[in-house]
Structure formats: structure tokens, C-alpha cells
Design a protein around this motif. Structure first.
Motif, PDB file in Angstrom:
ATOM      1  N   TRP A 252      -9.779  -0.367   7.652  1.00 55.66           N
ATOM      2  CA  TRP A 252      -8.794  -0.518   8.734  1.00 55.66           C
ATOM      3  C   TRP A 252      -8.451   0.837   9.355  1.00 55.66           C
ATOM      4  N   LYS A 253      -8.245   1.852   8.509  1.00 51.12           N
ATOM      5  CA  LYS A 253      -7.916   3.190   9.021  1.00 51.12           C
ATOM      6  C   LYS A 253      -9.076   3.772   9.821  1.00 51.12           C
ATOM      7  N   GLN A 254     -10.300   3.559   9.335  1.00 53.61           N
ATOM      8  CA  GLN A 254     -11.477   4.042  10.061  1.00 53.61           C
ATOM      9  C   GLN A 254     -11.607   3.321  11.398  1.00 53.61           C
ATOM     10  N   ALA A 255     -11.314   2.017  11.411  1.00 53.73           N
ATOM     11  CA  ALA A 255     -11.362   1.231  12.649  1.00 53.73           C
ATOM     12  C   ALA A 255     -10.342   1.777  13.647  1.00 53.73           C
ATOM     13  N   LEU A 256      -9.133   2.098  13.182  1.00 52.76           N
ATOM     14  CA  LEU A 256      -8.111   2.676  14.065  1.00 52.76           C
ATOM     15  C   LEU A 256      -8.582   4.017  14.628  1.00 52.76           C
TER      16      LEU A 256
ATOM     17  N   SER B 163       3.192   0.028   8.049  1.00 60.98           N
ATOM     18  CA  SER B 163       4.485  -0.461   8.539  1.00 60.98           C
ATOM     19  C   SER B 163       4.558  -0.397  10.052  1.00 60.98           C
ATOM     20  N   LYS B 164       4.069   0.701  10.636  1.00 59.21           N
ATOM     21  CA  LYS B 164       4.069   0.821  12.091  1.00 59.21           C
ATOM     22  C   LYS B 164       3.220  -0.267  12.720  1.00 59.21           C
ATOM     23  N   PHE B 165       2.053  -0.500  12.131  1.00 58.14           N
ATOM     24  CA  PHE B 165       1.147  -1.528  12.658  1.00 58.14           C
ATOM     25  C   PHE B 165       1.803  -2.905  12.597  1.00 58.14           C
ATOM     26  N   VAL B 166       2.443  -3.200  11.471  1.00 60.24           N
ATOM     27  CA  VAL B 166       3.108  -4.497  11.300  1.00 60.24           C
ATOM     28  C   VAL B 166       4.261  -4.636  12.295  1.00 60.24           C
ATOM     29  N   ASN B 167       4.963  -3.523  12.577  1.00 58.91           N
ATOM     30  CA  ASN B 167       6.042  -3.568  13.571  1.00 58.91           C
ATOM     31  C   ASN B 167       5.503  -3.900  14.956  1.00 58.91           C
ATOM     32  N   HIS B 168       4.313  -3.376  15.296  1.00 59.11           N
ATOM     33  CA  HIS B 168       3.694  -3.712  16.576  1.00 59.11           C
ATOM     34  C   HIS B 168       3.236  -5.169  16.610  1.00 59.11           C
TER      35      HIS B 168
ATOM     36  N   PHE C 183       0.806  -1.219   0.000  1.00 58.43           N
ATOM     37  CA  PHE C 183       0.000   0.000   0.000  1.00 58.43           C
ATOM     38  C   PHE C 183       0.841   1.271   0.000  1.00 58.43           C
ATOM     39  N   ASN C 184       2.144   1.136   0.195  1.00 55.04           N
ATOM     40  CA  ASN C 184       3.058   2.276   0.253  1.00 55.04           C
ATOM     41  C   ASN C 184       2.625   3.259   1.346  1.00 55.04           C
ATOM     42  N   ASP C 185       2.337   2.729   2.532  1.00 56.21           N
ATOM     43  CA  ASP C 185       1.800   3.511   3.644  1.00 56.21           C
ATOM     44  C   ASP C 185       2.634   3.287   4.897  1.00 56.21           C
TER      45      ASP C 185
END
Length: 158
Positions: A64-68, A23-28, A17-19
Motif C-alpha cells: 500500500w505504501k509503495q502504491a501511494l 489514519s490519514k488515509f482512513v480519514n480521507h 499497524f500503529n501508523d
């Protein structure tokens, strides 16, 4: 004088997604440095969300962004010791910390859920958060309720 603040690390955007947020979410989400596994879990979860919420006109990443956003707290309580008594003082949260808390809560409650795979559990928690339900949303509501209950002590913050 305190030591100098450490520099913020630059997080590279994810390959699909080039976002940076992804990446931050995947790192968590990652355990033991297994980043590829984390990416696989996240993308599979988004595929499941896309399949189950096909009636929504939004793409899975937007869901996903709306859920966050739905599970992001605005205020939290911090303990402050004043004159021998400890008060729960409501304080606003910095934007980067808000993002981090919401991601961690989403992952924490997804891990607690029942389900076959982590992708299934994460997808279910994302859909619940999108619909203002689930454990992560409840955690945000509890944080806000605590802050509201202790609003009388707001003048102790600085």
C-alpha cells in the motif's frame, strides 16, 4: 498582515499497524463520521491485496505504501494571471500536500471502479497503483505532462 496560521492537528496512529499514514488515509476514506466502517474497509482491502499478491514478499501495508509512492505527484500547475493572460505555471508541491493528493486520488479512482464492495475496489486500485497502472497513476502522469508542457512559464512562480 494575514491572520495567524491554524495549528496542525495531531493525528493519532491507527490501532492495528500503529501508523499515522493509515489514519490519514482512513480519514480521507470516511463518510459522515463513520470511522469504524472506514477502518473495516481499509483492513479488508489490505487482506484482499495480501491474498491476491501472495507472490510478493512484502506485507500488504508495504504494498500500500509503495502504491501511494507510485501515484504521488512531484509537480502541479497553478493558474497565474499576468498582464491579462492566464498562464499554467508549474510549481513543486509541499510534502504534506503530496501525501494528501495521492491519498485522495487513490480513493477517488477506487470509488469510480466497478466492483462488488468498496474494499474490493480499493484493493484493485492499490494493486494497480503498485504496478504503475490504473486511474490514480494516470492522473499523476497527466499532472507531470501538463507541468512539462508549461515549463516555459516556470519563471513566473514565486
Amino acid at each position: 498582515m494575514r491572520k495567524a496560521k491554524p495549528k496542525k492537528r495531531v493525528i493519532l496512529p491507527d490501532p492495528v499497524f500503529n501508523d499515522q499514514k493509515v489514519s490519514k488515509f482512513v480519514n480521507h476514506l470516511m463518510y459522515d463520521g463513520k470511522k469504524n466502517t472506514s477502518y473495516e474497509i481499509f483492513y479488508n482491502a489490505l487482506d484482499i491485496v495480501k491474498a491476491k499478491m501472495s507472490n510478493e514478499e512484502k506485507p500488504a501495508l508495504e504494498i500500500w505504501k509503495q502504491a501511494l509512492d507510485n501515484i504521488t505527484p512531484q509537480v502541479e500547475v497553478k493558474s497565474r494571471r499576468i498582464g491579462g493572460a492566464t498562464f499554467q505555471v508549474p510549481t513543486e508541491i509541499r510534502p504534506d500536500r503530496k501525501e494528501s493528493i495521492s491519498m485522495k486520488n487513490l480513493i477517488l479512482f477506487a470509488r469510480k471502479r466497478g466492483g462488488k464492495t468498496m474494499a474490493d475496489k480499493l484493493a484493485a486500485e492499490i494493486m494497480d497503483a503498485f504496478n504503475n497502472q490504473g486511474g490514480a497513476f494516470k492522473r499523476k502522469e497527466d499532472m507531470h505532462r501538463m507541468a512539462e508542457a508549461n515549463r516555459a512559464f516556470a519563471h513566473f512562480r514565486f
